[in-house]
Design a protein around this motif. Structure first.
Motif, PDB file in Angstrom:
ATOM      1  N   ALA A  71       0.777  -1.248   0.070  1.00 18.30           N
ATOM      2  CA  ALA A  71       0.072   0.380   0.050  1.00 18.30           C
ATOM      3  C   ALA A  71       1.310   1.413   0.056  1.00 18.30           C
ATOM      4  O   ALA A  71       0.531   2.336  -0.426  1.00 18.30           O
ATOM      5  N   ALA A  72       2.096   1.220   0.889  1.00 15.81           N
ATOM      6  CA  ALA A  72       2.917   2.461   0.921  1.00 15.81           C
ATOM      7  C   ALA A  72       3.736   2.631  -0.458  1.00 15.81           C
ATOM      8  O   ALA A  72       3.593   3.693  -1.095  1.00 15.81           O
ATOM      9  N   VAL A  73       3.683   1.777  -1.515  1.00 10.58           N
ATOM     10  CA  VAL A  73       4.724   1.924  -2.674  1.00 10.58           C
ATOM     11  C   VAL A  73       3.760   1.757  -3.307  1.00 10.58           C
ATOM     12  O   VAL A  73       3.996   2.968  -4.478  1.00 10.58           O
ATOM     13  N   ALA A  74       2.062   1.736  -3.799  1.00  7.18           N
ATOM     14  CA  ALA A  74       1.089   2.088  -3.912  1.00  7.18           C
ATOM     15  C   ALA A  74       1.196   3.879  -3.839  1.00  7.18           C
ATOM     16  O   ALA A  74       0.648   4.221  -4.631  1.00  7.18           O
ATOM     17  N   ALA A 132       7.425   5.943 -11.654  1.00  4.25           N
ATOM     18  CA  ALA A 132       6.851   5.181 -10.779  1.00  4.25           C
ATOM     19  C   ALA A 132       7.743   4.453  -9.578  1.00  4.25           C
ATOM     20  O   ALA A 132       8.006   4.312  -8.590  1.00  4.25           O
ATOM     21  N   LEU A 133       8.912   3.868 -10.659  1.00  9.66           N
ATOM     22  CA  LEU A 133       9.793   2.780 -10.342  1.00  9.66           C
ATOM     23  C   LEU A 133      10.446   3.690  -9.016  1.00  9.66           C
ATOM     24  O   LEU A 133      11.684   3.090  -8.119  1.00  9.66           O
ATOM     25  N   GLY A 134      10.713   4.905  -9.729  1.00  9.30           N
ATOM     26  CA  GLY A 134      11.579   5.829  -8.635  1.00  9.30           C
ATOM     27  C   GLY A 134      10.460   6.203  -7.473  1.00  9.30           C
ATOM     28  O   GLY A 134      11.057   5.908  -5.735  1.00  9.30           O
ATOM     29  N   GLY A 135       9.791   5.917  -7.426  1.00  5.71           N
ATOM     30  CA  GLY A 135       8.278   6.172  -6.426  1.00  5.71           C
ATOM     31  C   GLY A 135       8.830   4.639  -5.240  1.00  5.71           C
ATOM     32  O   GLY A 135       8.832   5.295  -3.866  1.00  5.71           O
ATOM     33  N   VAL A 136       8.448   3.840  -6.323  1.00  6.31           N
ATOM     34  CA  VAL A 136       9.316   2.168  -4.911  1.00  6.31           C
ATOM     35  C   VAL A 136      10.275   2.404  -5.089  1.00  6.31           C
ATOM     36  O   VAL A 136       9.749   1.799  -3.469  1.00  6.31           O
ATOM     37  N   LEU A 137      11.264   2.398  -4.776  1.00  3.16           N
ATOM     38  CA  LEU A 137      12.649   2.547  -4.116  1.00  3.16           C
ATOM     39  C   LEU A 137      12.014   3.146  -3.055  1.00  3.16           C
ATOM     40  O   LEU A 137      13.148   3.233  -2.049  1.00  3.16           O
ATOM     41  N   ALA A 138      12.142   4.685  -3.721  1.00  5.11           N
ATOM     42  CA  ALA A 138      11.768   5.805  -2.521  1.00  5.11           C
ATOM     43  C   ALA A 138      10.662   5.210  -1.525  1.00  5.11           C
ATOM     44  O   ALA A 138      11.371   5.449  -0.137  1.00  5.11           O
ATOM     45  N   ALA A 139       9.860   4.561  -1.971  1.00  4.81           N
ATOM     46  CA  ALA A 139       8.997   4.146  -0.250  1.00  4.81           C
ATOM     47  C   ALA A 139       9.569   2.930   0.103  1.00  4.81           C
ATOM     48  O   ALA A 139       9.575   2.952   1.498  1.00  4.81           O
ATOM     49  N   ILE A 140      10.397   2.250  -0.552  1.00  2.29           N
ATOM     50  CA  ILE A 140      10.678   1.147   0.548  1.00  2.29           C
ATOM     51  C   ILE A 140      12.717   1.970   1.171  1.00  2.29           C
ATOM     52  O   ILE A 140      12.227   1.017   2.366  1.00  2.29           O
ATOM     53  N   ALA A 141      12.957   2.659   0.507  1.00  2.00           N
ATOM     54  CA  ALA A 141      13.987   3.193   1.439  1.00  2.00           C
ATOM     55  C   ALA A 141      13.026   3.849   2.383  1.00  2.00           C
ATOM     56  O   ALA A 141      13.953   3.723   3.565  1.00  2.00           O
ATOM     57  N   GLY A 142      12.362   4.182   2.648  1.00  2.00           N
ATOM     58  CA  GLY A 142      11.397   5.112   4.201  1.00  2.00           C
ATOM     59  C   GLY A 142      11.060   3.956   4.791  1.00  2.00           C
ATOM     60  O   GLY A 142      11.418   4.576   6.145  1.00  2.00           O
ATOM     61  N   ILE A 143      10.914   2.615   4.490  1.00  2.27           N
ATOM     62  CA  ILE A 143       9.484   2.045   5.422  1.00  2.27           C
ATOM     63  C   ILE A 143      11.416   1.112   5.692  1.00  2.27           C
ATOM     64  O   ILE A 143      11.532   0.551   6.682  1.00  2.27           O
ATOM     65  N   LEU A 144      12.770   1.022   5.656  1.00  2.73           N
ATOM     66  CA  LEU A 144      13.940   0.346   6.319  1.00  2.73           C
ATOM     67  C   LEU A 144      14.186   1.077   6.699  1.00  2.73           C
ATOM     68  O   LEU A 144      14.768   1.017   7.694  1.00  2.73           O
ATOM     69  N   ILE A 145      14.159   2.771   6.528  1.00  2.00           N
ATOM     70  CA  ILE A 145      15.338   3.195   8.010  1.00  2.00           C
ATOM     71  C   ILE A 145      13.909   4.014   8.754  1.00  2.00           C
ATOM     72  O   ILE A 145      15.053   4.122   9.284  1.00  2.00           O
ATOM     73  N   ALA A 146      12.804   4.609   8.548  1.00  3.66           N
ATOM     74  CA  ALA A 146      11.698   4.669   9.898  1.00  3.66           C
ATOM     75  C   ALA A 146      12.043   3.846  11.227  1.00  3.66           C
ATOM     76  O   ALA A 146      11.742   4.003  11.554  1.00  3.66           O
ATOM     77  N   PRO A 147      12.069   2.016  10.813  1.00  2.79           N
ATOM     78  CA  PRO A 147      12.778   1.943  12.070  1.00  2.79           C
ATOM     79  C   PRO A 147      13.425   1.836  13.119  1.00  2.79           C
ATOM     80  O   PRO A 147      13.689   1.777  13.981  1.00  2.79           O
ATOM     81  N   ILE A 148      14.566   2.520  12.402  1.00  2.00           N
ATOM     82  CA  ILE A 148      15.972   2.892  13.170  1.00  2.00           C
ATOM     83  C   ILE A 148      15.632   4.686  13.618  1.00  2.00           C
ATOM     84  O   ILE A 148      15.948   5.077  14.529  1.00  2.00           O
ATOM     85  N   THR A 149      15.000   5.621  12.933  1.00  3.38           N
ATOM     86  CA  THR A 149      15.528   6.641  12.627  1.00  3.38           C
ATOM     87  C   THR A 149      14.235   7.075  13.904  1.00  3.38           C
ATOM     88  O   THR A 149      13.570   8.385  14.207  1.00  3.38           O
ATOM     89  N   GLY A 150      13.487   6.662  13.563  1.00  6.27           N
ATOM     90  CA  GLY A 150      11.602   7.126  13.859  1.00  6.27           C
ATOM     91  C   GLY A 150      10.899   7.674  12.842  1.00  6.27           C
ATOM     92  O   GLY A 150      11.577   7.608  11.875  1.00  6.27           O
ATOM     93  N   LEU A 151       9.438   7.807  12.814  1.00  6.05           N
ATOM     94  CA  LEU A 151       8.996   8.128  12.045  1.00  6.05           C
ATOM     95  C   LEU A 151       8.323  10.042  11.905  1.00  6.05           C
ATOM     96  O   LEU A 151       7.119   9.964  13.415  1.00  6.05           O
ATOM     97  N   SER A 152       8.491  10.501  11.039  1.00  7.77           N
ATOM     98  CA  SER A 152       8.000  11.782  11.389  1.00  7.77           C
ATOM     99  C   SER A 152       8.199  12.704   9.896  1.00  7.77           C
ATOM    100  O   SER A 152       8.745  11.653   9.336  1.00  7.77           O
TER     101      SER A 152
END
Lengths: 288, 391
Positions: free
Chosen positions: A64-67, A191-211
């Motif tokens: 859903a995030a990727v979409a 769209a592909l750039g969006g996919v990669l960006a979304a996954i990057a965000g989801i991977l780093i959020a558990p480390i940095t916290g979300l804001s």
């Protein structure tokens, strides 16, 4: 030393993913999308709410995030960037900076600005390899980045879409003349750039916290990674991110914590002085 | 060409509207405070967007909640308080423009409960030139915290050096840490705390065995963890922002860093539960603002005010600080017998002696505009903060 390198690679993997998304978009449409990090941020928030309030499982939440990221990227590309592609580059720069500000402020309004913890997607203990430890978020980042890079390589190498993207990146006019639907390629790349960006965000959020701010420093590092690797090079973006992550860890561990960021960027400057096109980039020539 | 210029203009304008405009959030309408029958106008500049927005929105909510409560009780000496908190986006120029507008156009007699050092330093000279009180700034710079009694700045928070000193002494005397290491933000905020920690640890007979600064933009702390682990400390003191402290704790514990961890007041905020998860277990903190869940009737009463007037905001470090600024301001206003002006407000503040409950007691004088100085200590256990020693 090996442990530091592995952890540096893990940190750099996220930079690589975001740098990759920046370079793909730039190579095709000639636009550096300064809002890429904010697209990732928005998408990550969507997954956060699905995982926590919605009780949705990890995979559907990530999809859903990727979409979401794809939808935002397509809207931005089609309605704000494509109409000005023939204009000077500064127009696109201002446009993407404006989109950055809108998405950032919009996220603050929609989701609130209080930082919150993002759930760990890989619920296993830390992995011990030969005497050192890799925490789960870093392990997931390394593995995911490797898989995505492989998938991208396969896309470019074996699919018609990948071929069309490569053709458009090399020579847009020629590709158009050869029957490539360049507009579709633009959209697909964004769209592909969006996919990669979304996954990057989801991977780093558990480390940095979300804001609403959490992707801003990552974007800065991703831009640096893309420049180190050579902004026109997909492989360079990946290499640049990994090198940046490792450099930051090694400089901090062996040289100076006080000047960790400064020394790292000094190294980057030194690379660019000797090789202005980046490590794997090529010199662009434009008619004047 | 016209279409593309229009698009650019529309996007830029939308960005400016969302980000740059001030947010006027008066608690009630009315005339300027120069009119004895109209509302008393107090102002604030806070970052409601941008990197400090989380703290700014909570600070504003805390102050607004208390002012609304006071207004519902009949106001101050029959006059309502109109609190105008304008968004400065943590931009010093915006902050100064906001404050000028508040003082010159809106006749605000004081600026209460603000957040930000760069913005605070931008407005202080102007407020000093007009003798307009600046109460309860949340900042790392002592000039905004009332160290100069000639300035109309009245502090509530202690200085970073005081906070760090308290943490350092506690680390040695109560946590048994003879060998203490420090993880701190590499800027004025963090170095103040570090300096205080050094002094506190050494005064208590301990030893600083390692120091690891970090930059605000960092997300990976491998180098810092390695540096501190190699020093084999008994206690690691964190002087950092909550998101960074949480990330550091998760990474440190994930790498098996075995030490007692202690941190300064912001780490008592409830957001730490979500940010740090299990890594929060056993984290010691000092505090000068009440911690959420404290059972004393006075704190509960203030928490109920917050819950009623700002139900979306938890009681914690920022919201209670904002409320404390409002409490101090109201306490001063209640003592003014003649005309309520910026000068009479400053004079009244110099006679304030109040226990806000949500912070340590505050007492000012003509030669003392500083608050703070008293600390409590708490520890995180099973996702809840437990007070060990009150202030």
């Amino acid at each position: 030393m090996l442990e530091l390198v592995v952890l540096g690679l893990a940190a750099g993997s996220v930079y690589s993913l975001l740098a990759l998304s920046l370079v793909l978009v730039d190579k095709t449409s000639g636009v550096v999308n300064f809002a890429q990090g904010e697209i990732a941020m928005f998408a990550t928030f969507v997954s956060f709410y699905l995982l926590t309030s919605g009780g949705v499982a990890a995979l559907p939440a990530v999809l859903a995030a990727v979409a979401t990221a794809v939808a935002i990227a397509l809207l931005v590309e089609r309605f704000t960037i494509r109409p000005i592609l023939h204009r000077p580059e500064a127009h696109a720069v201002i446009m993407t900076v404006g989109i950055f500000l809108i998405l950032n402020a919009g996220a603050g309004w929609a989701f609130g600005s209080v930082p919150r913890g993002y759930p760990t997607l890989l619920d296993i203990g830390a992995l011990r390899i030969g005497g050192f430890t890799i925490p789960p978020p870093q392990l997931l980042t390394l593995v995911t980045t490797a898989v995505l890079c492989l998938a991208l390589w396969a896309l470019f190498r074996f699919t018609r879409l990948g071929l069309a993207m490569r053709a458009t990146q090399q020579n847009r006019r020629a590709a158009m003349l050869m029957g490539v639907r360049v507009g579709t390629v633009f959209s697909a790349t964004w769209a592909l750039g969006g996919v990669l960006a979304a996954i990057a965000g989801i991977l780093i959020a558990p480390i940095t916290g979300l804001s609403p701010q959490f992707m801003v420093p990552v974007l800065v590092s991703a831009l640096a990674a893309a420049v180190i690797g050579g902004f026109g090079s997909v492989e360079g973006a990946v290499l640049g991110g990994l090198l940046l992550g490792v450099a930051q860890v090694l400089v901090g561990s062996y040289l100076s914590l006080n000047f960790q960021e400064a020394v790292t960027f000094a190294v980057i400057i030194a690379i660019l002085v000797t090789r202005p096109q980046g490590l794997l980039g090529t010199t662009r020539q434009r008619p004047v | 060409m016209r279409a593309s210029l229009c698009t650019i203009t529309a996007v830029a304008t939308a960005a400016a509207v969302l980000v740059g405009c001030g947010v006027d959030t008066s608690t009630s309408g009315g005339e300027a405070s120069g009119d004895d029958s109209g509302p008393i106008v107090l102002g604030s500049h806070v970052p409601l967007t941008g990197p400090l927005a989380a703290g700014g929105t909570q600070l504003k909510a805390g102050a607004e909640a208390y002012f609304q409560y006071v207004n519902d009780q009949g106001g101050v000496n029959g006059r309502m308080i109109e609190y105008k908190a304008l968004n400065d986006d943590y931009n010093p120029q915006n902050a100064l423009a906001n404050v000028r507008r508040l003082v010159e156009r809106d006749s605000a007699i004081g600026i209460v409960s603000t957040l930000g050092t760069a913005t605070g330093l931008a407005v202080l000279p102007y407020l000093e030139s007009r003798n307009v009180a600046y109460v309860g700034a949340l900042s790392g710079d002592s000039r905004l915290l009332g160290v100069d009694a000639e300035s109309p700045a009245f502090g509530i928070a202690p200085t970073g050096v005081e906070m760090g000193g308290s943490l350092g002494r506690h680390a040695v005397e109560e946590l048994g840490g003879k060998r203490v290491a420090i993880f701190y933000q590499n800027d004025a905020y963090g170095t103040d705390g570090r300096d205080g920690l050094r002094r506190g640890v050494e005064e208590a007979g301990g030893e600083i065995v390692g120091e690891a600064p970090y930059e605000l933009s960092q997300t990976d702390f491998t180098s810092q963890i390695r540096e501190l682990q190699s020093a084999r400390p008994d206690v690691v003191a964190l002087y950092a922002l909550p998101t960074t402290a949480a990330a550091f704790l998760k990474q440190a514990k994930g790498r098996g860093f075995d030490a007692t961890f202690t941190a300064d007041n912001p780490m008592t905020d409830p957001i730490m539960v979500g940010l740090a998860g299990n890594a929060l277990e056993g984290l010691n903190c000092n505090f000068f603002t009440a911690v959420n869940g404290e059972t004393s009737p006075e704190v509960r009463e203030k928490a109920e005010i917050l819950a009623k007037y700002a139900p979306d905001v938890d009681g914690g470090y920022y919201s209670f600080q904002g409320m404390a600024g409002a409490i101090v301001a109201v306490e001063a206003l209640e003592t003014i017998e003649g005309e309520v002006t910026s000068a009479s407000f400053v004079e009244a503040l110099e006679g304030v002696s109040v226990d806000p409950a949500v912070t340590a007691p505050i007492e000012y004088g003509p030669d003392d505009h500083q608050g703070g100085g008293e600390f409590g200590f708490a520890v995180w256990r099973n996702g809840r903060i437990k007070v060990l020693e009150d202030y």
